[in-house]
Design a protein around this motif. Structure first.
Motif, PDB file in Angstrom:
ATOM      1  N   ALA A 428      14.053  37.144  22.100  1.00  0.00           N
ATOM      2  CA  ALA A 428      13.143  36.006  22.227  1.00  0.00           C
ATOM      3  C   ALA A 428      13.200  35.114  20.994  1.00  0.00           C
ATOM      4  O   ALA A 428      13.174  33.881  21.104  1.00  0.00           O
ATOM      5  N   ALA A 429      13.292  35.729  19.812  1.00  0.00           N
ATOM      6  CA  ALA A 429      13.336  34.946  18.570  1.00  0.00           C
ATOM      7  C   ALA A 429      14.564  34.045  18.536  1.00  0.00           C
ATOM      8  O   ALA A 429      14.476  32.868  18.172  1.00  0.00           O
ATOM      9  N   VAL A 430      15.710  34.589  18.939  1.00  0.00           N
ATOM     10  CA  VAL A 430      16.954  33.802  18.910  1.00  0.00           C
ATOM     11  C   VAL A 430      16.895  32.657  19.918  1.00  0.00           C
ATOM     12  O   VAL A 430      17.130  31.486  19.586  1.00  0.00           O
ATOM     13  N   LEU A 431      16.563  32.979  21.170  1.00  0.00           N
ATOM     14  CA  LEU A 431      16.589  31.966  22.223  1.00  0.00           C
ATOM     15  C   LEU A 431      15.484  30.935  22.046  1.00  0.00           C
ATOM     16  O   LEU A 431      15.701  29.731  22.258  1.00  0.00           O
ATOM     17  N   LEU A 432      14.290  31.389  21.659  1.00  0.00           N
ATOM     18  CA  LEU A 432      13.196  30.436  21.473  1.00  0.00           C
ATOM     19  C   LEU A 432      13.429  29.541  20.259  1.00  0.00           C
ATOM     20  O   LEU A 432      12.995  28.374  20.252  1.00  0.00           O
ATOM     21  N   SER A 433      14.108  30.055  19.250  1.00  0.00           N
ATOM     22  CA  SER A 433      14.436  29.209  18.090  1.00  0.00           C
ATOM     23  C   SER A 433      15.324  28.046  18.514  1.00  0.00           C
ATOM     24  O   SER A 433      15.123  26.900  18.094  1.00  0.00           O
ATOM     25  N   VAL A 434      16.312  28.340  19.355  1.00  0.00           N
ATOM     26  CA  VAL A 434      17.192  27.286  19.870  1.00  0.00           C
ATOM     27  C   VAL A 434      16.397  26.301  20.717  1.00  0.00           C
ATOM     28  O   VAL A 434      16.506  25.071  20.559  1.00  0.00           O
ATOM     29  N   ASP A 435      15.567  26.835  21.633  1.00  0.00           N
ATOM     30  CA  ASP A 435      14.785  25.973  22.519  1.00  0.00           C
ATOM     31  C   ASP A 435      13.836  25.068  21.732  1.00  0.00           C
ATOM     32  O   ASP A 435      13.737  23.863  22.006  1.00  0.00           O
ATOM     33  N   LEU A 436      13.134  25.652  20.767  1.00  0.00           N
ATOM     34  CA  LEU A 436      12.149  24.873  20.011  1.00  0.00           C
ATOM     35  C   LEU A 436      12.813  23.824  19.130  1.00  0.00           C
ATOM     36  O   LEU A 436      12.225  22.763  18.861  1.00  0.00           O
ATOM     37  N   LEU A 437      14.036  24.097  18.684  1.00  0.00           N
ATOM     38  CA  LEU A 437      14.788  23.099  17.911  1.00  0.00           C
ATOM     39  C   LEU A 437      15.078  21.875  18.784  1.00  0.00           C
ATOM     40  O   LEU A 437      14.939  20.725  18.342  1.00  0.00           O
ATOM     41  N   PHE A 438      15.444  22.126  20.032  1.00  0.00           N
ATOM     42  CA  PHE A 438      15.674  21.023  20.961  1.00  0.00           C
ATOM     43  C   PHE A 438      14.378  20.273  21.259  1.00  0.00           C
ATOM     44  O   PHE A 438      14.365  19.045  21.349  1.00  0.00           O
ATOM     45  N   VAL A 439      13.274  21.004  21.426  1.00  0.00           N
ATOM     46  CA  VAL A 439      11.985  20.353  21.678  1.00  0.00           C
ATOM     47  C   VAL A 439      11.606  19.451  20.505  1.00  0.00           C
ATOM     48  O   VAL A 439      11.184  18.296  20.693  1.00  0.00           O
ATOM     49  N   ALA A 440      11.762  19.961  19.287  1.00  0.00           N
ATOM     50  CA  ALA A 440      11.416  19.178  18.096  1.00  0.00           C
ATOM     51  C   ALA A 440      12.267  17.913  18.005  1.00  0.00           C
ATOM     52  O   ALA A 440      11.758  16.831  17.676  1.00  0.00           O
ATOM     53  N   ALA A 441      13.562  18.044  18.318  1.00  0.00           N
ATOM     54  CA  ALA A 441      14.443  16.871  18.273  1.00  0.00           C
ATOM     55  C   ALA A 441      14.014  15.831  19.296  1.00  0.00           C
ATOM     56  O   ALA A 441      14.035  14.621  19.024  1.00  0.00           O
ATOM     57  N   ASN A 442      13.620  16.275  20.476  1.00  0.00           N
ATOM     58  CA  ASN A 442      13.208  15.329  21.513  1.00  0.00           C
ATOM     59  C   ASN A 442      11.852  14.702  21.214  1.00  0.00           C
ATOM     60  O   ASN A 442      11.567  13.602  21.703  1.00  0.00           O
ATOM     61  N   MET A 443      11.028  15.374  20.434  1.00  0.00           N
ATOM     62  CA  MET A 443       9.746  14.790  20.054  1.00  0.00           C
ATOM     63  C   MET A 443       9.947  13.528  19.209  1.00  0.00           C
ATOM     64  O   MET A 443       9.078  12.650  19.184  1.00  0.00           O
TER      65      MET A 443
END
Length: 656
Positions: A428-443
């Motif tokens: 979860a830490a690995v996959l969510l880190s990737v996902d949240l990085l994309f979310v932050a970029a789109n913000m």
């Protein structure tokens, strides 16, 4: 409706092992048909991402442009490749698609599993995650509106590469194509898939071949497959790479559609189509486009179409247009599935749902959602008028849904399969880190269009949570008004309720046999009459195409075999149109306490009129929204095939 279940085989979404053993050639044919159908429905969105992804990353009009340089091209192409591997391959194909609700996929399936598998200790966390899941499903509705608009626009914009003077016809052509797409939806997913499947095969072969040509001219681009280039670009040029992620995410749009459409075809056909054709073709196209940009940075204006030889560009525009129409199909069918599951879970009213396949219960068509999506998509096309303008809005819907899906999956994996916490935590830490990085970029694109899917998601979330809360209030209040059916029958049997028995048969439709129908109680308490024969009828939809006649109904005398009051449970398959009079005519008179007089029977429906009350159950604006949403509920008399001249609708008021 009862629990829906994917009605395909346990291995590959086709026939059962026993049937396969008897008819291996038929099994292979049906398996191939499902794979081709999946190609025609599921992969259009993610399969057309190569048209606009790299072009958007290096778009000079972007508020945070990525300079075109050799190092940046290698880094971006590597980021695209590994994003597809991590998000699509790992998160969805290898993990999320294993968490199905009786064959159904998508974020609503995860919410159902949360309810089923969360224990007492994790109930509070499950409620919070379920609410988060509803927001993720709401974002998917935004995705379903934006995808057809951006996909078809991006393909038709290829006309500018062929002839610049055609720029003015792009929006009108796009609108005509979108209208045609939504008009054919009523024919069903299977029919659409059979037509679109061969087109998508041609599409993936074409983009893969063009990618190979580009790679052959500049084979050094294959170095981008190494994660070192992605990591080097991300950490060595974080300021540039971070903003690039908002466009790189376009390469994984459609990942949620793979999962949401699982009920239409099954996990294995989707997985096979992805591994054997879709994934290789897309990666070859990205690599070929990267090679083309390395050869001449000016090609970044339209690397996908410029990768095609001059003689083949117009045919490629036509093929791309067909493919992007199919891309829209993926999220449209996903929206049907999400809507159907949301209605089952009580987050939306009962809508008219048409089942379009006898082999898969997940193949549905929801007319109300179809026309709502069409109007929304056309509005976006005329408002934004270009795929580039829509690209900023697109990523937010995608990344939000992906992140929530990942989070819910790991909770379900712990609750359902009991995997070790340390193992799930690492994953979860690995996959969510990737996902949240994309979310932050789109913000960072919030003011440039990313607000749109958030607004759509917030509206859909408000509607669904309001309906769910209001429905709980109405159900509780209705149960109080109805009272126990057994106790009511006992009162009638013992003569406590003063009534006059009139000749004939009365049929009261009811949700079950726990409570008394409101219409029946009103007849007794206000009119002081009851019929000689009273049938309390409950209908259920079973997870099979058709129910055999000998299993159609079950009769309960409710404790007394001589009072003329019975309860009947009628079962229908999901492909059948409920026929109440026909079902009652099949009942054995020995079980119904006498022959039913159906020619002159009266059918009673209880209609609830909702009114805003003064009790503080919900905010005043939410009460208005709940009552307004109730108006789209499907008409019960028409749905159950009741004869209009013999149907009596008795109203009852409930305050919310």
């Amino acid at each position: 409706m009862t629990n829906r279940r994917h009605m395909t085989g346990p291995d590959d979404g086709s026939v059962s092992r026993q049937s396969a053993a008897r008819h291996p050639s038929a099994h292979d044919t049906q398996r191939l048909t499902l794979v081709i159908g999946a190609l025609g429905v599921v992969f259009g969105d993610i399969g057309t991402s190569p048209i606009y992804t790299l072009q958007t990353v290096f778009n000079p009009s972007d508020p945070h442009p990525v300079p075109v340089s050799t190092e940046n091209v290698y880094g971006v192409v590597s980021l695209v490749f590994w994003s597809v591997v991590i998000i699509v391959m790992v998160t969805y194909v290898l993990l999320a698609m294993r968490a199905d609700n009786d064959g159904e996929g998508g974020i609503m399936a995860l919410i159902t599993l949360l309810r089923r598998w969360s224990g007492q200790q994790g109930r509070r966390a499950a409620v919070v995650l379920a609410a988060l899941g509803i927001f993720g499903a709401s974002l998917f509705f935004g995705d379903s509106m934006i995808t057809p608009a951006i996909s078809v626009l991006s393909a038709v914009e290829g006309l500018k590469v062929v002839e610049s003077s055609l720029d003015s016809v792009i929006v009108p052509i796009t609108a005509v194509i979108i209208v045609a797409l939504f008009v054919v939806q009523r024919r069903g997913t299977a029919a659409v898939g059979r037509v679109f499947g061969p087109v998508m095969i041609a599409w993936f072969l074409a983009i893969g071949a063009c990618g190979l040509v580009g790679i052959a001219d500049h084979p050094q681009i294959l170095r981008a497959l190494s994660p070192a280039y992605a990591l080097g670009f991300l950490f060595g040029h974080f300021g540039t790479a971070f903003f690039a992620l908002a466009a790189v995410v376009l390469a994984v749009t459609g990942a949620e559609a793979l999962y949401a459409d699982m009920g239409h075809f099954g996990r294995r056909p989707i997985t096979r189509a992805w591994l054997l054709l879709v994934f290789p073709a897309c990666i070859l196209s990205y690599l070929g486009q990267g090679a083309l940009v390395l050869a001449d940075p000016a090609n970044v204006r339209s690397p996908f179409f410029l990768l095609v030889p001059g003689w083949g560009r117009l045919p490629m525009v036509l093929l791309a247009t067909a493919a992007t129409v199919i891309a829209s199909q993926a999220v449209i069918t996903g929206a049907y599935s999400v809507t159907s599951q949301a209605a089952q879970l009580g987050y939306l009213p009962r809508l008219r749902i048409a089942y379009t396949s006898e082999s898969a219960m997940g193949q549905v068509y929801v007319p109300w959602i179809n026309w709502l999506l069409m109007v929304s998509v056309l509005t976006l096309v005329f408002a934004f008028r270009s795929s580039t303008a829509l690209a900023f809005a697109f990523g937010m819907a995608v990344t939000g849904t992906i992140t929530i899906t990942t989070l819910l999956f790991f909770y379900v994996a712990r609750a359902r399969w009991g995997r070790p916490v340390w193992l799930l935590s690492i994953g979860a830490a690995v996959l969510l880190s990737v996902d949240l990085l994309f979310v932050a970029a789109n913000m960072t694109k919030l003011v440039h269009g990313a607000w749109l899917p958030l607004l759509i998601g917030l509206i859909a979330f408000t509607i669904m949570t309001t309906w769910q809360h209001g429905r709980e209030i109405v159900t509780k209040e209705r149960a109080r008004h109805e009272g126990s059916l057994r106790e009511f029958v006992e009162e009638l049997h013992n003569g406590k309720a003063s009534t006059i028995r009139v000749p004939g048969t009365a049929v009261f439709l009811n949700r079950g046999k726990q409570t008394a129908p409101l219409a029946m109680r009103a007849n007794v308490e206000h009119n002081h009459v009851r019929h000689e024969q009273v049938v309390i009828l409950s209908l259920t939809t079973e997870p099979v195409p058709r129910v055999p006649d000998d299993q159609r109904s079950a009769v309960d005398d409710l404790g007394h075999a001589d009072d003329g009051i019975i309860h009947v449970t009628a079962r229908f398959g999901y492909m059948e149109t409920p026929d109440v009079p026909g079902t009652l005519a099949m009942l054995d008179p020995a079980t119904t306490e006498g022959r039913l007089q159906l020619d002159q029977a009266s059918y009673f429906l209880s209609k609830i009129q909702l009114r805003r009350g003064k009790s503080p159950t919900m905010a005043a604006w939410r009460k208005r929204l709940f009552i307004a949403t109730s108006y789209i509920t499907a008409d019960a008399a028409e749905y159950f095939g009741l004869p209009s001249e013999q149907t009596v609708i008795m109203g009852s008021h409930i305050e919310v």
